[in-house]
Design a protein around this motif. Sequence first.
Motif, PDB file in Angstrom:
ATOM      1  N   GLU A 283      60.911  26.266 -62.297  1.00 43.04           N
ATOM      2  CA  GLU A 283      62.356  26.184 -62.540  1.00 43.04           C
ATOM      3  C   GLU A 283      62.715  26.053 -64.029  1.00 43.04           C
ATOM      4  O   GLU A 283      63.815  26.389 -64.435  1.00 43.04           O
ATOM      5  CB  GLU A 283      62.939  25.002 -61.759  1.00 43.04           C
ATOM      6  CG  GLU A 283      63.014  25.284 -60.270  1.00 43.04           C
ATOM      7  CD  GLU A 283      63.265  24.034 -59.437  1.00 43.04           C
ATOM      8  OE1 GLU A 283      63.329  24.169 -58.207  1.00 43.04           O
ATOM      9  OE2 GLU A 283      63.376  22.932 -60.008  1.00 43.04           O
ATOM     10  N   GLU A 286      61.375  29.076 -68.284  1.00 44.73           N
ATOM     11  CA  GLU A 286      62.071  29.971 -69.211  1.00 44.73           C
ATOM     12  C   GLU A 286      62.648  29.215 -70.404  1.00 44.73           C
ATOM     13  O   GLU A 286      62.831  29.779 -71.473  1.00 44.73           O
ATOM     14  CB  GLU A 286      63.170  30.758 -68.491  1.00 44.73           C
ATOM     15  CG  GLU A 286      62.651  31.860 -67.560  1.00 44.73           C
ATOM     16  CD  GLU A 286      61.660  32.827 -68.221  1.00 44.73           C
ATOM     17  OE1 GLU A 286      61.640  32.923 -69.456  1.00 44.73           O
ATOM     18  OE2 GLU A 286      60.884  33.464 -67.476  1.00 44.73           O
ATOM     19  N   THR A 306      58.708  33.807 -56.408  1.00 41.48           N
ATOM     20  CA  THR A 306      59.231  35.077 -55.909  1.00 41.48           C
ATOM     21  C   THR A 306      59.389  36.031 -57.107  1.00 41.48           C
ATOM     22  O   THR A 306      59.190  35.610 -58.253  1.00 41.48           O
ATOM     23  CB  THR A 306      60.613  34.883 -55.267  1.00 41.48           C
ATOM     24  OG1 THR A 306      61.474  34.362 -56.291  1.00 41.48           O
ATOM     25  CG2 THR A 306      60.571  33.919 -54.104  1.00 41.48           C
ATOM     26  N   GLU A 307      59.792  37.245 -56.816  1.00 40.40           N
ATOM     27  CA  GLU A 307      59.951  38.205 -57.917  1.00 40.40           C
ATOM     28  C   GLU A 307      60.999  37.751 -58.917  1.00 40.40           C
ATOM     29  O   GLU A 307      60.906  38.011 -60.112  1.00 40.40           O
ATOM     30  CB  GLU A 307      60.317  39.570 -57.350  1.00 40.40           C
ATOM     31  CG  GLU A 307      59.076  40.361 -57.044  1.00 40.40           C
ATOM     32  CD  GLU A 307      59.373  41.711 -56.444  1.00 40.40           C
ATOM     33  OE1 GLU A 307      60.502  42.204 -56.622  1.00 40.40           O
ATOM     34  OE2 GLU A 307      58.473  42.252 -55.795  1.00 40.40           O
ATOM     35  N   SER A 308      62.019  37.027 -58.418  1.00 39.67           N
ATOM     36  CA  SER A 308      63.065  36.562 -59.345  1.00 39.67           C
ATOM     37  C   SER A 308      62.721  35.182 -59.917  1.00 39.67           C
ATOM     38  O   SER A 308      63.588  34.450 -60.382  1.00 39.67           O
ATOM     39  CB  SER A 308      64.402  36.507 -58.614  1.00 39.67           C
ATOM     40  OG  SER A 308      64.272  35.723 -57.448  1.00 39.67           O
ATOM     41  N   MET A 309      61.440  34.854 -59.896  1.00 39.23           N
ATOM     42  CA  MET A 309      60.934  33.599 -60.484  1.00 39.23           C
ATOM     43  C   MET A 309      61.576  32.347 -59.868  1.00 39.23           C
ATOM     44  O   MET A 309      61.919  31.400 -60.567  1.00 39.23           O
ATOM     45  CB  MET A 309      61.124  33.598 -62.005  1.00 39.23           C
ATOM     46  CG  MET A 309      59.880  33.847 -62.850  1.00 39.23           C
ATOM     47  SD  MET A 309      58.267  33.428 -62.174  1.00 39.23           S
ATOM     48  CE  MET A 309      57.706  32.182 -63.307  1.00 39.23           C
ATOM     49  N   LYS A 310      61.707  32.364 -58.554  1.00 37.12           N
ATOM     50  CA  LYS A 310      62.097  31.143 -57.822  1.00 37.12           C
ATOM     51  C   LYS A 310      60.826  30.624 -57.158  1.00 37.12           C
ATOM     52  O   LYS A 310      59.967  31.425 -56.772  1.00 37.12           O
ATOM     53  CB  LYS A 310      63.135  31.457 -56.725  1.00 37.12           C
ATOM     54  CG  LYS A 310      64.440  31.993 -57.230  1.00 37.12           C
ATOM     55  CD  LYS A 310      65.426  30.848 -57.360  1.00 37.12           C
ATOM     56  CE  LYS A 310      66.754  31.243 -57.951  1.00 37.12           C
ATOM     57  NZ  LYS A 310      66.759  32.046 -59.153  1.00 37.12           N
ATOM     58  N   ASP A 312      58.221  29.827 -54.600  1.00 39.79           N
ATOM     59  CA  ASP A 312      57.966  30.347 -53.255  1.00 39.79           C
ATOM     60  C   ASP A 312      57.104  29.325 -52.496  1.00 39.79           C
ATOM     61  O   ASP A 312      55.882  29.283 -52.665  1.00 39.79           O
ATOM     62  CB  ASP A 312      57.245  31.704 -53.384  1.00 39.79           C
ATOM     63  CG  ASP A 312      57.175  32.424 -52.051  1.00 39.79           C
ATOM     64  OD1 ASP A 312      57.120  31.745 -51.012  1.00 39.79           O
ATOM     65  OD2 ASP A 312      57.174  33.675 -52.066  1.00 39.79           O
TER      66      ASP A 312
END
Length: 567
Positions: A283, A286, A306-310, A312
């Motif tokens: 989280e 970045e 996940t692909e959107s950097m959440k 998983d």
Amino acid sequence: MTDCPTSTLLFTGRETILNILEDYFITDMMSEDIGRRKLFLLHGLGGAGKTQCALEFARKFKKSFSDIYFITAESENSIKASYYDIAMRNGSIPAQGWESGFRWFKTHEANWLIIMDNADDPQLSLGRFLPSCDHGNIIITSRNPDLMQIAAKSEEIKDMEPDDATQLLLKHAIKNQVTAADETSAGIIAKELHYFALALVQAGAYINQHKCLNNYLDLLKSQQAELLRRDISQSLDNYTMSIYSTWNLSWNKLEKSSKALLNICAYLHYERIPYALFQRAIENIEDLEISESKNDAKKFLVMLATESMKWDIAKTNEIIHKIGSYSLLNVIQDGLFSFHPLVHKWMMAKMDINLKNEICLGVQGIVAASINGTKWNDIGFVRLLTPHCIALEKYYIGELHIRKSLGRLWLMGHYGTRALTYWKPLMEETKVSFGNDHSETLVCMGHLAMSYRNLGRYNEALELQKPLLEVSRQVMGEEHLETLTYTNNLAMTYSHLGRYNEALELQKPLLEVSKQVMGEEHPETLTRTNDLARTYSYLGRYNEALELRSPSLKFQSKSWEKSIHIH
Ligand SMILES: Nc1ncnc2c1ncn2[C@@H]1O[C@H](COP(=O)(O)OP(=O)(O)OP(=O)(O)O)[C@@H](O)[C@H]1O
Ligand SMILES: [Mg+2]
């Protein structure tokens, strides 16, 4: 009849588990399991002693069973081969191959016992190979705790009892008279090996070969990996693999992401690793300063995201579960997992030397991102992170922003001494790099002052907080939130020193500005109101204290949020 190998000649201890097996298979004739097939799973790490426990139980109670069979359950083929042999031995012509043997158990209504040994392969569907009938007894030994789902009862084979472990080591190490001094030395070595069966056997064999009981402890401390890697040349029970070779077999079956997690965790403490460490890192990654550690952390974190950097959760669970299916880690409670300390040392020892630097930096990035995403009052998470940061500190930490994050954690946890070792050099370095009045320098100065205050070194804190407040007023302005925090912190230090009048001089205007800037009901304004009231009380000015307290209580009861703001 029995075709079961016997337990090792030097079998030692394991009374508790043998009693549990006796209760289940032998004594408990009145239980509801009567008239049903009995099925017990012994699970645990490779080399913990599962097979030996099953064999010792079969040896000790062989008279209670009509027949005892040993099936090598490493693979489908080995199971089929064992059933085929059983059919041959029982005189049935294995016309239908291995199934003849399998069926023999169904039709042979007697009190037989099967030991299904080493059913470790998580891909193996073992249920298919267990005779389904209402008679007979089965013990499964496996590294895979998932088999609990098909067993009626199960036990984990853990480390041995300290006295048993010492005896086991001595039996292997010394073949003649054992002295009291030998027992003492063996006890210390056994403890160092965490009373782990295979490690004890391996150490015993080495000591016997080199006659080095008294030097072994030093050797173990300096060259543990080399010692635990050496396979055993002569073994009583065909178990010739070292613990490292044994676990390497499991490692070879793991996927890339599981291996990566093991590498990462080698730099943390072996116990109580929170899933939330990875969640928070994902989280907040970045926001981490562009650096090598950020890059390396991301290489790993994408495997849990996940692909959107959440974060998983399902992916993370799967990776952890996969490692757990070889007993290489244990999920100890919701959200935390642990390693056996010897497994943890093996994880570091087996790491590719070319990867070490990258992984160490990656872990630093992960830890720093998760600290940066932690609020000052989230003391529960700070406590969870503490042992992992202590473990990580054993390695070189060069990047400034990582050191700041760790320093922040020690302040949040009120570990003054540790905080001081970070903020003292950090303040000097930022002064040199950015200059005395730069906001970075002010932050470091404030943190150094807080470190002193946590240690009760109030005068040293004061020496920093006075000029800090001056500079902050000039550079950022009287009403800037940082300036207000510095004012508050200086007042608190005066208060700790019993210099209440000086505290009062700061707290009165501070409260006024806080009301204007943040509002009367803001938790921080309320805290400052209370602080001022307390100072009035210390000065014996009780009426003024009372006047402040009553309205502030009114607001406080309305406010759900309580904030502890330390800067
Ligand atoms: N109670 C014991 N007394 C004596 N030796 C033991 C005992 N337990 C284990 N050992 C020794 O430790 C080694 C490993 O034991 P065992 O084969 O039972 O482990 P395991 O848990 O079945 O391992 P794996 O998962 O690799 O099959 C063997 O050499 C065995 O002789
Ligand atoms: Mg075994």
